[in-house]
Design a protein around this motif. Structure first.
Motif, mmCIF file in Angstrom:
data_model
loop_
_atom_site.group_PDB
_atom_site.id
_atom_site.type_symbol
_atom_site.label_atom_id
_atom_site.label_comp_id
_atom_site.label_asym_id
_atom_site.label_seq_id
_atom_site.Cartn_x
_atom_site.Cartn_y
_atom_site.Cartn_z
ATOM 1 N N THR A 1 -5.387 -6.863 -4.269
ATOM 2 C CA THR A 1 -5.845 -5.840 -3.331
ATOM 3 C C THR A 1 -4.750 -4.811 -3.082
ATOM 4 O O THR A 1 -4.991 -3.602 -3.130
ATOM 5 N N SER A 2 -3.532 -5.318 -2.844
ATOM 6 C CA SER A 2 -2.432 -4.406 -2.531
ATOM 7 C C SER A 2 -2.163 -3.476 -3.702
ATOM 8 O O SER A 2 -1.941 -2.281 -3.522
ATOM 9 N N PHE A 3 -2.200 -4.027 -4.906
ATOM 10 C CA PHE A 3 -1.915 -3.225 -6.083
ATOM 11 C C PHE A 3 -2.946 -2.106 -6.231
ATOM 12 O O PHE A 3 -2.599 -0.935 -6.407
ATOM 13 N N TRP A 4 -4.213 -2.446 -6.131
ATOM 14 C CA TRP A 4 -5.251 -1.422 -6.306
ATOM 15 C C TRP A 4 -5.206 -0.403 -5.186
ATOM 16 O O TRP A 4 -5.479 0.778 -5.401
ATOM 17 N N ASN A 5 -4.850 -0.862 -3.990
ATOM 18 C CA ASN A 5 -4.701 0.108 -2.899
ATOM 19 C C ASN A 5 -3.559 1.068 -3.180
ATOM 20 O O ASN A 5 -3.660 2.263 -2.894
ATOM 21 N N ASN A 6 -2.493 0.553 -3.765
ATOM 22 C CA ASN A 6 -1.374 1.419 -4.141
ATOM 23 C C ASN A 6 -1.831 2.491 -5.136
ATOM 24 O O ASN A 6 -1.450 3.658 -5.037
ATOM 25 N N ILE A 7 -2.669 2.055 -6.081
ATOM 26 C CA ILE A 7 -3.175 3.014 -7.073
ATOM 27 C C ILE A 7 -4.015 4.089 -6.385
ATOM 28 O O ILE A 7 -3.886 5.283 -6.653
ATOM 29 N N LYS A 8 -4.878 3.643 -5.449
ATOM 30 C CA LYS A 8 -5.690 4.620 -4.701
ATOM 31 C C LYS A 8 -4.795 5.620 -3.980
ATOM 32 O O LYS A 8 -5.044 6.814 -3.982
ATOM 33 N N TRP A 9 -3.752 5.088 -3.353
ATOM 34 C CA TRP A 9 -2.810 5.969 -2.658
ATOM 35 C C TRP A 9 -2.212 6.978 -3.625
ATOM 36 O O TRP A 9 -2.149 8.168 -3.344
ATOM 37 N N LEU A 10 -1.758 6.468 -4.779
ATOM 38 C CA LEU A 10 -1.098 7.331 -5.761
ATOM 39 C C LEU A 10 -1.994 8.491 -6.154
ATOM 40 O O LEU A 10 -1.572 9.645 -6.190
ATOM 41 N N SER B 1 -7.647 -5.810 3.919
ATOM 42 C CA SER B 1 -8.176 -4.915 2.889
ATOM 43 C C SER B 1 -7.373 -3.627 2.749
ATOM 44 O O SER B 1 -7.603 -2.878 1.814
ATOM 45 N N THR B 2 -6.463 -3.329 3.665
ATOM 46 C CA THR B 2 -5.707 -2.084 3.549
ATOM 47 C C THR B 2 -4.246 -2.319 3.183
ATOM 48 O O THR B 2 -3.442 -1.414 3.256
ATOM 49 N N ARG B 3 -3.923 -3.563 2.812
ATOM 50 C CA ARG B 3 -2.546 -3.837 2.395
ATOM 51 C C ARG B 3 -2.153 -3.003 1.186
ATOM 52 O O ARG B 3 -2.961 -2.775 0.301
ATOM 53 N N VAL B 4 -0.893 -2.610 1.145
ATOM 54 C CA VAL B 4 -0.304 -2.098 -0.092
ATOM 55 C C VAL B 4 0.905 -2.977 -0.390
ATOM 56 O O VAL B 4 1.269 -3.817 0.431
ATOM 57 N N LEU B 5 1.529 -2.763 -1.531
ATOM 58 C CA LEU B 5 2.586 -3.687 -1.942
ATOM 59 C C LEU B 5 3.718 -3.761 -0.926
ATOM 60 O O LEU B 5 4.197 -4.841 -0.599
ATOM 61 N N SER B 6 4.140 -2.593 -0.409
ATOM 62 C CA SER B 6 5.269 -2.645 0.519
ATOM 63 C C SER B 6 4.885 -3.398 1.790
ATOM 64 O O SER B 6 5.677 -4.157 2.341
ATOM 65 N N PHE B 7 3.651 -3.220 2.243
ATOM 66 C CA PHE B 7 3.226 -3.921 3.454
ATOM 67 C C PHE B 7 3.086 -5.425 3.203
ATOM 68 O O PHE B 7 3.465 -6.246 4.031
ATOM 69 N N TYR B 8 2.570 -5.767 2.038
ATOM 70 C CA TYR B 8 2.414 -7.177 1.688
ATOM 71 C C TYR B 8 3.782 -7.858 1.591
ATOM 72 O O TYR B 8 3.973 -8.983 2.065
ATOM 73 N N MET B 9 4.735 -7.130 1.031
ATOM 74 C CA MET B 9 6.092 -7.656 0.941
ATOM 75 C C MET B 9 6.653 -7.944 2.330
ATOM 76 O O MET B 9 7.181 -9.016 2.599
ATOM 77 N N PHE B 10 6.447 -6.977 3.236
ATOM 78 C CA PHE B 10 6.917 -7.158 4.612
ATOM 79 C C PHE B 10 6.231 -8.362 5.254
ATOM 80 O O PHE B 10 6.874 -9.206 5.888
ATOM 81 N N GLU B 11 4.917 -8.459 5.067
ATOM 82 C CA GLU B 11 4.160 -9.556 5.679
ATOM 83 C C GLU B 11 4.661 -10.916 5.206
ATOM 84 O O GLU B 11 4.823 -11.833 5.998
ATOM 85 N N GLU B 12 4.888 -11.029 3.896
ATOM 86 C CA GLU B 12 5.258 -12.330 3.347
ATOM 87 C C GLU B 12 6.658 -12.758 3.775
ATOM 88 O O GLU B 12 6.927 -13.933 3.937
ATOM 89 N N SER B 13 7.564 -11.792 3.919
ATOM 90 C CA SER B 13 8.941 -12.218 4.126
ATOM 91 C C SER B 13 9.497 -11.949 5.517
ATOM 92 O O SER B 13 10.361 -12.676 5.969
ATOM 93 N N LEU B 14 9.006 -10.938 6.210
ATOM 94 C CA LEU B 14 9.694 -10.562 7.444
ATOM 95 C C LEU B 14 8.831 -10.586 8.690
ATOM 96 O O LEU B 14 9.348 -10.510 9.787
ATOM 97 N N SER B 15 7.510 -10.669 8.553
ATOM 98 C CA SER B 15 6.663 -10.527 9.741
ATOM 99 C C SER B 15 6.664 -11.816 10.559
ATOM 100 O O SER B 15 7.379 -12.762 10.253
#
Lengths: 315, 422
Positions: free
Chosen positions: A88-97, A262-276
């Protein structure tokens, strides 16, 4: 016969090592502080992220070596499925791009519109530039009020035309687009400023010459103005791509990654997994960061390469 | 410097020798040195309580140099890792049960079993389990609060309804409320945990406390038929349209106005919400509270009652003062004082303390001590391990919006369970 040798009381002062190599060394001396800081705050942390991504680590205790297991889980190598949150995060990143690039034509359009000598045009220019000045957090808050399902301005507006209430940020199929729209607002202003400065540098003689040859309207824009705006377009492209890949604060403020992630992007997912609040997977988060780094690297290499080509051409 | 330090240590050594004898009659053992406290009690009322506690403790130990830092409550959830790692303070705030597990496992919290062995701590027996990991205790509780259904009494009276005791009555009430053009429950699930409260109650009422805790410990698959039954019960309410629309967009505070404006009749929440209802203009005549009704007849009531705690960092510089502060925090008088209606407005953990005058505190205390024989749960995000809680609550939110996705959600949670508890 003896010659009195008069001692040379002024021998040429031996030139020091630094003096002799001054020309070669000085640039490096000037560069040294920047290189040091760049190494300490950028290069070494990148290396550390690589290292951490090969471990399972909760950020507190001992890290355990797991090799490429984090990557295998993320990308679904072997028997497991690809991590759905990552997908999800990856495809959202593509949408953003892709959608974020709309800021470039929009910025150009507004810049052309504002590039006139009308009384008080500076006021309009500043008004259009304003969204870029305010913080992303404020932009996020303003847009989440705008989108509110019951009391939001958006629903009041479409209500006038008889459309039912929509909950943009609560609907997994629309939320990402809603956030991108909010992000486009300041980004368009940014591109507009780049184009306004670019338009200042457009050669009036060329425009005059083109006009004598009968060019106007779209043809004038396409064949005369735009080629001269190429440097501005390039910079706008660079900042927009990087802005799209860095998207984080708007998501954090507007939806916190939701609804249901559903609105995660890679940077947000990274933050969630390691720092949240519940994030205790430093290794996994680092693996996401490394993948995002490679995606960015592809663009950065392209930018550097095309800049190098330009420099070569100019020489 | 060295000399000063040594003499301080000698002084401490002497004072702790004296303390053994002196403690019984007063907390008067002379403490000195520095005591560094980081607290997350950052909202106005808790902040005043924390500052008051430190002032009182300071008065008892004038030679002690207390350094109190108050950190924003949400920010503290991510800062605590760094705070405990490098240059740790002596005392910190945190939460009970599984929420403290990572810090206990990493050796960042000090073992305070010796405090719990003291006779004064018998009065705290009710929360001992929540503070115990691997047979040792890792902190002390300072407050807890009940969860329950807060409802608009005036709306219930208008519709001729009474507090439900069974699931059938609950649903019948809800139907009557829906027929009157209101929603039964308000809820804001943007930050997910509110949905965890509903799951705690539905699951523990459907399958019992023991089952719920086994699920929390990862001993039962999410695809179990009994878990599905819990979701089936939940779905009955969802299909009725019992919950407010678009709840995934609101925080819990943003969902309060629905109840204040009378658009929704009830809110399953912790007792801290009462302040928000009163600030919104509801009077005690309009607002009341009932225990979540029974679903399965033979299942005892289990209640959510999260406990907030103080811990000593294992790297604490002034262990003696830190322990004295923890003793002070849980003492009978201090518990009465800080939990009173005009202070925290929550329940004291010390059984000898007095409960505040407030009707919700009285009712809640009565419920927890006399009518929660099933057991006391800490809350979804404290009973379940951190990772499971975050994946789980996201699934619960999705279920509340798209109940048809249940199979997919449960498969995902089961996948997470297999990985997390391995």
């Amino acid at each position: 016969m003896t010659y009195a040798t008069v001692p040379d009381t002024h021998p040429p002062a031996p030139r020091g090592w630094y003096k002799r190599n001054q020309i070669a060394i000085t640039p490096f001396l000037f560069l040294a502080p920047a290189i040091l800081f760049f190494a300490v705050y950028v290069i070494i942390p990148i290396g550390q992220s690589f290292w951490i991504s090969l471990h399972e680590w909760d950020g507190l205790g001992e890290a355990e070596w797991v090799g490429t297991a984090n990557y295998e889980r993320l990308l679904g190598i072997g028997e497991q499925n690809m991590d759905r949150k990552f997908e999800t995060s990856f495809w959202n990143n593509i949408k953003w791009l892709i959608l974020y690039l709309l800021a470039i034509p929009a910025g150009l359009f507004i810049a052309l519109f504002l590039n006139q000598t009308v009384r008080g045009i500076r006021v309009y220019k500043s008004l259009f530039f304003f969204p870029f000045v305010i913080s992303q957090v404020v932009v996020g808050l303003v847009f989440s009020w705008f989108y509110l399902p019951r009391e939001g301005l958006l629903n009041a507006l479409i209500g006038v035309f008889g459309f039912g209430p929509v909950n943009i940020l609560g609907d997994p199929s629309m939320a990402t687009y809603g956030i991108i729209a909010a992000g486009l607002w300041p980004q368009t202003a940014y591109c507009m400023i780049l184009y306004l400065t670019g338009l200042n540098a457009v050669d009036p003689e060329q425009v005059e010459a083109a006009r004598l040859d009968g060019a106007k309207g779209w043809r004038m824009l396409w064949y005369v103005i735009l080629p001269q705006l190429k440097p501005a377009t390039f910079i706008a492209f660079v900042v927009t791509i990087i802005g799209a890949l860095r998207s984080f604060d708007l998501i954090s403020v507007m939806t916190n990654g939701g609804p249901f992630g559903s609105t995660r992007v890679l940077s947000f997912y990274m933050f969630e997994e390691s720092l949240s609040e519940f994030g205790f997977r430093m290794g996994y988060g680092a693996a996401i960061a490394v993948i995002l780094f490679f995606i960015m690297l592809a663009f950065i290499v392209y930018f550097l390469w095309s800049m190098y080509q330009d420099e070569k051409g100019a020489r | 410097m060295t000399l000063q330090k040594t003499s301080a240590w000698v002084a401490l050594g002497v004072s702790s020798l004296l303390a053994g004898a002196a403690f019984a009659e007063s907390h008067g053992a002379a403490l000195s040195g520095d005591l560094k406290i980081i607290s997350d009690m950052s909202n106005p009322a808790p902040r005043a309580v924390m500052e008051g506690m430190v002032a009182d403790f300071q008065e008892m130990h004038p030679d002690l140099n207390i350094d109190l830092t108050i950190v924003d409550r949400e920010a503290w959830k991510t800062q605590i890792r760094n705070a405990l790692g490098a240059n740790p303070p002596d005392v910190v705030n945190w939460y009970a049960a599984n929420r403290m597990l990572p810090y206990v496992n990493a050796g960042l919290f000090a073992d305070v079993s010796d405090l719990w062995a003291e006779p004064e701590f018998e009065a705290l027996a009710s929360t001992k389990d929540a503070m115990t990991i691997d047979g040792a205790q890792w902190g002390v509780p300072y407050t807890y609060y009940q969860w329950g259904v807060y409802y608009r009494k005036d709306i219930y009276e208008e519709l001729g309804l009474s507090e439900p005791a069974t699931w059938e009555e609950e649903k019948a009430n809800c139907q009557a409320i829906l027929d009157s053009g209101r929603k039964c429950y308000t809820i804001g699930t943007k930050f997910l945990w509110t949905a965890g409260g509903w799951f705690d109650y539905l699951n523990s009422r459907t399958n019992g406390y023991d089952f719920h805790m086994e699920l929390a410990r990862g001993e039962i698959p999410w695809t179990d038929e009994r878990v599905r039954q819990t979701f089936a019960n939940w779905r009955e309410l969802i299909d009725m349209g019992a919950f407010i629309d678009d709840h995934q967009t609101y925080s819990w505070q943003e969902a309060v106005p629905f109840m204040v404006n009378g658009e929704a009749a009830a809110y399953l929440m912790g007792n801290f919400s009462v302040a928000a209802f009163r600030d919104g203009g509801l009077t005690d005549d309009q607002l009341d509270f009932y225990q979540f009704p029974k679903i399965a007849e033979d299942v005892d009531y289990a209640e959510d009652a999260p406990t907030d705690t103080f811990h000593i960092a294992s790297g604490a510089q002034n262990m003696e003062a830190a322990k004295a502060f923890l003793r002070f925090v849980v003492s009978e008088e201090n518990q009465t004082k800080i939990n009173a209606g005009d202070a925290l407005g929550q329940l004291p953990v010390n059984a000898n303390s007095e409960i505040g005058e407030d009707k919700f505190l009285q009712e809640g205390f009565d419920m927890l001590s006399n009518n929660a024989s099933g057991g006391i749960m800490q809350f979804f995000d404290r009973d379940f391990p951190a990772e499971m809680a975050s994946v789980g609550m996201e699934g619960l939110q999705e279920f509340m919006v798209f109940p048809d996705n249940l199979d997919d959600i449960l498969a995902r949670l089961e996948d997470a369970r297999a990985r997390i508890y391995e």
